[in-house]
Design a protein around this motif. Structure first.
Motif, PDB file in Angstrom:
ATOM      1  N   PHE A 152       5.814 -12.136  -0.720  1.00 43.31           N
ATOM      2  CA  PHE A 152       6.397 -12.492   0.575  1.00 43.31           C
ATOM      3  C   PHE A 152       5.258 -12.690   1.574  1.00 43.31           C
ATOM      4  N   TRP A 153       5.599 -13.298   2.712  1.00 39.16           N
ATOM      5  CA  TRP A 153       4.605 -13.613   3.748  1.00 39.16           C
ATOM      6  C   TRP A 153       4.792 -12.724   4.974  1.00 39.16           C
ATOM      7  N   VAL A 154       3.650 -12.420   5.626  1.00 42.38           N
ATOM      8  CA  VAL A 154       3.649 -11.676   6.892  1.00 42.38           C
ATOM      9  C   VAL A 154       3.063 -12.604   7.957  1.00 42.38           C
ATOM     10  N   TYR A 155       3.838 -12.873   9.008  1.00 39.47           N
ATOM     11  CA  TYR A 155       3.431 -13.850  10.020  1.00 39.47           C
ATOM     12  C   TYR A 155       3.147 -13.152  11.348  1.00 39.47           C
ATOM     13  N   ASN A 156       2.129 -13.649  12.033  1.00 43.77           N
ATOM     14  CA  ASN A 156       1.880 -13.253  13.410  1.00 43.77           C
ATOM     15  C   ASN A 156       2.163 -14.454  14.300  1.00 43.77           C
ATOM     16  N   THR A 157       3.284 -14.444  14.979  1.00 45.95           N
ATOM     17  CA  THR A 157       3.682 -15.560  15.844  1.00 45.95           C
ATOM     18  C   THR A 157       3.399 -15.263  17.320  1.00 45.95           C
ATOM     19  N   ASN A 158       2.639 -14.198  17.572  1.00 45.73           N
ATOM     20  CA  ASN A 158       2.318 -13.822  18.955  1.00 45.73           C
ATOM     21  C   ASN A 158       1.165 -14.676  19.491  1.00 45.73           C
ATOM     22  N   LYS A 159       0.909 -14.564  20.801  1.00 46.27           N
ATOM     23  CA  LYS A 159      -0.148 -15.343  21.444  1.00 46.27           C
ATOM     24  C   LYS A 159      -1.519 -14.717  21.257  1.00 46.27           C
ATOM     25  N   GLU A 160      -1.551 -13.497  20.698  1.00 46.82           N
ATOM     26  CA  GLU A 160      -2.808 -12.819  20.431  1.00 46.82           C
ATOM     27  C   GLU A 160      -2.770 -12.225  19.027  1.00 46.82           C
ATOM     28  N   GLY A 161      -3.946 -11.856  18.547  1.00 44.70           N
ATOM     29  CA  GLY A 161      -4.019 -11.276  17.216  1.00 44.70           C
ATOM     30  C   GLY A 161      -3.449  -9.866  17.171  1.00 44.70           C
ATOM     31  N   ILE A 162      -3.171  -9.419  15.933  1.00 45.20           N
ATOM     32  CA  ILE A 162      -2.663  -8.058  15.718  1.00 45.20           C
ATOM     33  C   ILE A 162      -3.529  -7.386  14.666  1.00 45.20           C
ATOM     34  N   ARG A 163      -3.952  -6.156  14.983  1.00 41.76           N
ATOM     35  CA  ARG A 163      -4.674  -5.354  14.003  1.00 41.76           C
ATOM     36  C   ARG A 163      -3.716  -4.353  13.366  1.00 41.76           C
ATOM     37  N   LEU A 164      -3.889  -4.172  12.072  1.00 43.04           N
ATOM     38  CA  LEU A 164      -3.089  -3.183  11.353  1.00 43.04           C
ATOM     39  C   LEU A 164      -3.977  -1.986  11.032  1.00 43.04           C
ATOM     40  N   LYS A 165      -3.573  -0.808  11.521  1.00 45.47           N
ATOM     41  CA  LYS A 165      -4.325   0.407  11.193  1.00 45.47           C
ATOM     42  C   LYS A 165      -4.303   0.644   9.689  1.00 45.47           C
ATOM     43  N   ASN A 166      -3.114   0.419   9.097  1.00 47.04           N
ATOM     44  CA  ASN A 166      -3.017   0.576   7.642  1.00 47.04           C
ATOM     45  C   ASN A 166      -1.734  -0.059   7.123  1.00 47.04           C
ATOM     46  N   VAL A 167      -1.753  -0.357   5.833  1.00 38.83           N
ATOM     47  CA  VAL A 167      -0.559  -0.768   5.094  1.00 38.83           C
ATOM     48  C   VAL A 167      -0.472   0.165   3.897  1.00 38.83           C
ATOM     49  N   ARG A 168       0.690   0.797   3.684  1.00 40.57           N
ATOM     50  CA  ARG A 168       0.784   1.788   2.619  1.00 40.57           C
ATOM     51  C   ARG A 168       2.184   1.802   2.008  1.00 40.57           C
ATOM     52  N   LEU A 169       2.247   2.370   0.825  1.00 37.30           N
ATOM     53  CA  LEU A 169       3.536   2.630   0.177  1.00 37.30           C
ATOM     54  C   LEU A 169       4.045   3.979   0.640  1.00 37.30           C
ATOM     55  N   GLN A 170       5.270   4.003   1.059  1.00 33.92           N
ATOM     56  CA  GLN A 170       5.839   5.233   1.613  1.00 33.92           C
ATOM     57  C   GLN A 170       5.802   6.384   0.598  1.00 33.92           C
ATOM     58  N   ASN A 171       6.066   6.055  -0.680  1.00 37.91           N
ATOM     59  CA  ASN A 171       6.097   7.097  -1.710  1.00 37.91           C
ATOM     60  C   ASN A 171       4.796   7.199  -2.495  1.00 37.91           C
ATOM     61  N   GLY A 172       3.733   6.676  -1.929  1.00 37.27           N
ATOM     62  CA  GLY A 172       2.452   6.749  -2.599  1.00 37.27           C
ATOM     63  C   GLY A 172       2.476   6.006  -3.922  1.00 37.27           C
ATOM     64  N   ASN A 173       1.973   6.636  -4.980  1.00 43.26           N
ATOM     65  CA  ASN A 173       1.938   5.976  -6.293  1.00 43.26           C
ATOM     66  C   ASN A 173       3.027   6.511  -7.213  1.00 43.26           C
ATOM     67  N   GLN A 174       4.084   7.056  -6.640  1.00 45.24           N
ATOM     68  CA  GLN A 174       5.107   7.717  -7.446  1.00 45.24           C
ATOM     69  C   GLN A 174       6.215   6.797  -7.937  1.00 45.24           C
ATOM     70  N   SER A 175       6.404   5.650  -7.298  1.00 44.78           N
ATOM     71  CA  SER A 175       7.561   4.804  -7.620  1.00 44.78           C
ATOM     72  C   SER A 175       7.281   3.770  -8.702  1.00 44.78           C
ATOM     73  N   GLY A 176       6.019   3.480  -8.982  1.00 48.54           N
ATOM     74  CA  GLY A 176       5.677   2.474  -9.991  1.00 48.54           C
ATOM     75  C   GLY A 176       5.432   1.089  -9.433  1.00 48.54           C
ATOM     76  N   PHE A 177       5.657   0.895  -8.119  1.00 47.69           N
ATOM     77  CA  PHE A 177       5.377  -0.403  -7.505  1.00 47.69           C
ATOM     78  C   PHE A 177       3.863  -0.567  -7.314  1.00 47.69           C
ATOM     79  N   ARG A 178       3.378  -1.786  -7.551  1.00 49.73           N
ATOM     80  CA  ARG A 178       1.987  -2.126  -7.303  1.00 49.73           C
ATOM     81  C   ARG A 178       1.955  -3.246  -6.266  1.00 49.73           C
TER      82      ARG A 178
END
Length: 448
Positions: free
Chosen positions: A55-81
């Motif tokens: 999927f895509w993540v879009y920034n449609t704002n007039k200024e840039g956005i910084r992300l402090k972090n992107v993480r899986l809520q359940n850590g490595n327990q669910s099997g999603f990569r």
């Protein structure tokens, strides 16, 4: 002087432009947009990886956005990569990536795969997690990950060397080939076997199948409306080799293979039945549906439908067919094979056709002639008999009524013909129901 002013203005414009591009907002009203709020992964077998989703993540704002972090809520327990803009949410680092930037008007792509852990249960289980996007502003946004996982019994290159019974409420997934040795009888009951691409059943001994589904292992979708389970050629199919005899298939289904079921040539004997099938279906083959070579075989109340090659073909031997439906509605190519083909040869080999006997059956399809009888040597036996059956082929005059008895000759001019006989022939969604429609003129014939 004018040139210097123009050059200065151009440099100033570029500096201002770069400065604007380098602006990042911490406003809590500045949010990301996502191409989807939920990634729905198709049903997967546990311990077997899924296909990749994105999927895509879009920034449609007039200024840039910084992300402090992107993480899986359940850590490595669910099997999603998860891979975010080229960076994996590394399990060793807590399934998180940090310090990402999305400039104004820009976007990043996120990829998702799943290898589900075992459920330790018989029923499919819902599996869920969230990808959390924490912005520099402190706002956290999420995309939901959702799947259904199913424990399976995984078998690789299984060779059956002695009499064996398989009966399983758990799905059985086959990699490589399932081989039945010439000295063995494999009995499969009340089970579903899922074959990986290129896998198949090679029978040198005897196969007995009662209430079994043989199919491909793809549980996902080719398109939103089209599951892979409706696509042909997903696995190799079943082959009965020359040494194989006394095979029995009852109440079972063979679907979406390359060649559904092939019975190899062996010394013919009317006392040595190679195959008996009853109330069974061979459907949607990329090659042939059922193909017999110089074999004695019997079929009762079976459905043989939709093959890129022939749905049902008999090259020599003896085939007794009663109350069967043979329908050639394979949708993918114009050069599809016949619904029914019978001959006293195959390529350069002569195979005496002791007899094809068909009663109370339906043979129809798209083309004006779907019944192909072929003989190239009048000195080789070529016997056939049809009774109380519907055949979509030009009428054959039989003054003695010894070969065609009470046959309905179907043509494209009939008011009810071809797919109109059946409850559902949906070429767009590849859905089929070969029960007879109430308006069909073939009641009392076929397998239903």
């Amino acid at each position: 002087m004018t040139k210097r002013i123009i050059l200065f203005l151009a440099i100033l414009s570029a500096v201002v432009s770069c400065s604007e591009d380098d602006l990042f907002t911490t406003s809590q009203t500045a949010l990301l947009n996502f191409s989807t709020d939920t990634v729905k992964v198709d049903t997967v077998f546990t311990s077997i990886g899924s296909r990749m989703y994105d999927f895509w993540v879009y920034n449609t704002n007039k200024e840039g956005i910084r992300l402090k972090n992107v993480r899986l809520q359940n850590g490595n327990q669910s099997g999603f990569r998860v891979n975010v803009d080229g960076s994996y949410l590394d399990n060793s680092l807590g399934s998180v990536v940090t310090d990402l930037e999305i400039r104004k008007g820009d976007s990043i792509r996120v990829f998702v795969e799943l290898t589900a852990p075992e459920n330790k249960g018989l029923a499919p289980q819902m599996l869920e997690d969230n990808i959390l996007f924490t912005l520099e502003s402190g706002i956290t946004q999420k995309v939901n990950l959702r799947a259904v996982s199913w424990d399976a019994d995984i078998k690789k290159d299984l060779i059956v060397k002695s009499d064996t019974i398989i009966e399983s409420s758990t799905p059985i997934v086959i990699y490589g080939n399932l081989i039945v040795d010439s000295a063995a009888v494999l009995t499969i009951k009340n089970s579903t076997l899922y074959f990986h691409d290129g896998a198949g059943v090679e029978v040198y001994g005897t196969l007995v199948a009662d209430n079994v589904v043989f199919r491909g292992d793809r549980l996902d979708h080719m398109f939103d409306y089209l599951p892979y389970d409706r696509v042909s050629g997903l696995w190799k199919g079943i082959r009965l080799h020359a040494s194989s005899t006394d095979n029995v298939i009852i109440g079972s289904e063979i679907r979406n293979a390359v060649n559904g079921l092939v019975c190899d040539s062996a010394a013919f004997s009317e006392y040595d039945r190679r195959l008996y099938m009853e109330r069974s279906i061979v459907h949607n083959s990329k090659g042939h549906g059922v193909e017999l070579f110089n074999a004695y075989a019997e079929f009762l109340k079976c459905q043989f439908t939709n093959a890129q090659g022939d749905c049902f073909s008999v090259h020599g031997g003896l085939a007794l067919v009663d109350s069967c439906t043979v329908g050639q509605f394979y949708p993918f190519v114009g050069g599809r094979g016949a619904a029914l083909r019978f001959s006293n040869f195959y390529k350069d080999y002569n195979y005496p056709l002791v007899g094809l006997q068909m009663k109370n059956s339906i043979v129809t399809g798209y083309d004006e002639d779907v019944v192909m009888g072929e003989s190239k040597d009048s000195t080789v036996a070529y016997g056939f008999y049809f009774e109380n059956s519907l055949l979509r082929t030009p009428e054959i005059k039989d003054s003695l009524q010894q070969t065609f008895v009470n046959v309905k000759w179907e043509s494209a001019k009939d008011s009810i013909q071809g797919k109109q006989h059946f409850v559902l022939i949906d070429e767009e969604n590849l859905k089929y129901d070969f029960h007879l429609d109430s308006l069909s003129t073939a009641h009392g014939m076929g397998c239903y």
